[in-house]
Design a protein around this motif. Structure first.
Motif, mmCIF file in Angstrom:
data_model
loop_
_atom_site.group_PDB
_atom_site.id
_atom_site.type_symbol
_atom_site.label_atom_id
_atom_site.label_comp_id
_atom_site.label_asym_id
_atom_site.label_seq_id
_atom_site.Cartn_x
_atom_site.Cartn_y
_atom_site.Cartn_z
ATOM 1 N N LEU A 30 0.837 -1.207 0.000
ATOM 2 C CA LEU A 30 0.000 0.000 0.000
ATOM 3 C C LEU A 30 0.868 1.252 0.000
ATOM 4 C CD1 LEU A 30 -2.757 1.375 0.194
ATOM 5 C CD2 LEU A 30 -2.639 1.050 2.679
ATOM 6 N N VAL A 31 1.894 1.272 0.841
ATOM 7 C CA VAL A 31 2.792 2.424 0.898
ATOM 8 C C VAL A 31 3.478 2.606 -0.451
ATOM 9 C CG1 VAL A 31 4.897 3.351 1.962
ATOM 10 C CG2 VAL A 31 3.136 2.283 3.404
ATOM 11 N N GLU A 32 3.939 1.532 -1.022
ATOM 12 C CA GLU A 32 4.616 1.601 -2.323
ATOM 13 C C GLU A 32 3.668 2.112 -3.411
ATOM 14 O OE1 GLU A 32 6.340 -1.652 -5.396
ATOM 15 O OE2 GLU A 32 7.130 -1.776 -3.339
ATOM 16 N N ALA A 33 2.430 1.633 -3.405
ATOM 17 C CA ALA A 33 1.458 2.083 -4.402
ATOM 18 C C ALA A 33 1.184 3.576 -4.250
ATOM 19 C CB ALA A 33 0.162 1.281 -4.268
ATOM 20 N N ALA A 34 1.086 4.048 -3.015
ATOM 21 C CA ALA A 34 0.858 5.475 -2.777
ATOM 22 C C ALA A 34 2.062 6.296 -3.226
ATOM 23 C CB ALA A 34 0.555 5.724 -1.304
ATOM 24 N N GLU A 35 3.257 5.788 -2.946
ATOM 25 C CA GLU A 35 4.472 6.490 -3.410
ATOM 26 C C GLU A 35 4.496 6.554 -4.933
ATOM 27 O OE1 GLU A 35 8.311 6.053 -0.766
ATOM 28 O OE2 GLU A 35 7.424 4.080 -1.175
ATOM 29 N N ARG A 41 6.503 9.162 1.470
ATOM 30 C CA ARG A 41 6.314 8.168 2.529
ATOM 31 C C ARG A 41 5.754 8.828 3.782
ATOM 32 N NH1 ARG A 41 8.290 3.136 1.628
ATOM 33 N NH2 ARG A 41 8.565 2.571 3.796
ATOM 34 N N ARG A 42 6.244 10.013 4.107
ATOM 35 C CA ARG A 42 5.766 10.722 5.295
ATOM 36 C C ARG A 42 4.275 11.027 5.174
ATOM 37 N NH1 ARG A 42 7.195 11.684 10.541
ATOM 38 N NH2 ARG A 42 5.884 13.380 11.240
ATOM 39 N N GLU A 43 3.846 11.495 4.000
ATOM 40 C CA GLU A 43 2.430 11.772 3.792
ATOM 41 C C GLU A 43 1.583 10.505 3.938
ATOM 42 O OE1 GLU A 43 2.188 15.427 0.637
ATOM 43 O OE2 GLU A 43 3.061 13.545 -0.103
ATOM 44 N N VAL A 44 2.087 9.418 3.396
ATOM 45 C CA VAL A 44 1.363 8.147 3.468
ATOM 46 C C VAL A 44 1.254 7.691 4.921
ATOM 47 C CG1 VAL A 44 1.368 5.713 2.775
ATOM 48 C CG2 VAL A 44 2.055 7.477 1.136
ATOM 49 N N THR A 49 -1.922 6.840 9.685
ATOM 50 C CA THR A 49 -2.068 7.047 11.127
ATOM 51 C C THR A 49 -3.405 7.702 11.433
ATOM 52 O OG1 THR A 49 0.316 7.205 11.434
ATOM 53 C CG2 THR A 49 -1.062 8.200 13.144
ATOM 54 N N GLU A 50 -3.774 8.723 10.662
ATOM 55 C CA GLU A 50 -5.043 9.411 10.877
ATOM 56 C C GLU A 50 -6.223 8.485 10.567
ATOM 57 O OE1 GLU A 50 -7.620 12.515 11.971
ATOM 58 O OE2 GLU A 50 -5.548 12.040 12.445
ATOM 59 N N LEU A 51 -6.119 7.693 9.507
ATOM 60 C CA LEU A 51 -7.177 6.734 9.200
ATOM 61 C C LEU A 51 -7.345 5.722 10.336
ATOM 62 C CD1 LEU A 51 -6.480 6.080 5.417
ATOM 63 C CD2 LEU A 51 -8.533 7.130 6.389
ATOM 64 N N ALA A 52 -6.245 5.259 10.890
ATOM 65 C CA ALA A 52 -6.314 4.312 12.013
ATOM 66 C C ALA A 52 -6.957 4.977 13.223
ATOM 67 C CB ALA A 52 -4.920 3.795 12.355
ATOM 68 N N ARG A 53 -6.581 6.224 13.505
ATOM 69 C CA ARG A 53 -7.152 6.946 14.647
ATOM 70 C C ARG A 53 -8.656 7.115 14.468
ATOM 71 N NH1 ARG A 53 -9.191 11.267 16.187
ATOM 72 N NH2 ARG A 53 -9.036 12.339 14.214
ATOM 73 N N CYS A 54 -9.074 7.510 13.280
ATOM 74 C CA CYS A 54 -10.502 7.681 13.006
ATOM 75 C C CYS A 54 -11.235 6.342 13.080
ATOM 76 C CB CYS A 54 -10.710 8.318 11.637
ATOM 77 S SG CYS A 54 -10.224 10.053 11.569
ATOM 78 N N GLY A 55 -10.605 5.304 12.611
ATOM 79 C CA GLY A 55 -11.214 3.973 12.693
ATOM 80 C C GLY A 55 -11.410 3.538 14.133
ATOM 81 N N GLN A 56 -10.420 3.811 14.975
ATOM 82 C CA GLN A 56 -10.543 3.476 16.393
ATOM 83 C C GLN A 56 -11.657 4.284 17.048
ATOM 84 O OE1 GLN A 56 -6.472 4.177 17.640
ATOM 85 N NE2 GLN A 56 -6.192 1.996 18.012
#
Length: 79
Positions: A30-35, A41-44, A49-56
C-alpha cells in the motif's frame, strides 16, 4: 496476497505482534502504491495514522451505541 489469521481465536500474548506481521506485506504494498502515485512516505504514514485513529474512534462510538441499545432493550423488557 492472503493475510494470515490469528493462531488462536482469542487473546494470547503475541496476538498484536502476529497481527502486525500478518499485515506487514500488504502495508508495504500500500505504501509503495501510494508512493508510485506521487505521495511521499511521510504523507502516506501520516494519512494511515489518521485513518487508524478515526477507525478506532468510530469503533469506540459503535461499541458505545451497542451498549446503549442493549441497555434500552433491557429496560423495555423489564416494563
Amino acid at each position: 496476497m492472503p493475510i494470515n489469521g490469528p493462531k488462536v481465536l482469542f487473546g494470547y500474548a503475541d496476538r498484536a505482534m502476529d497481527c502486525q506481521c500478518a499485515l506487514e506485506d500488504e502495508f508495504e504494498l500500500l505504501v509503495e502504491a501510494a508512493e508510485n502515485a506521487g505521495w511521499s512516505r511521510r504523507e502516506v504514514f501520516d494519512a494511515l495514522t489518521e485513518l487508524a485513529r478515526c477507525g478506532q474512534a468510530a469503533e469506540a462510538e459503535n461499541e458505545e451505541t451497542s451498549r446503549a441499545v442493549a441497555a434500552a432493550i433491557r429496560l423495555v423488557r423489564r416494563h
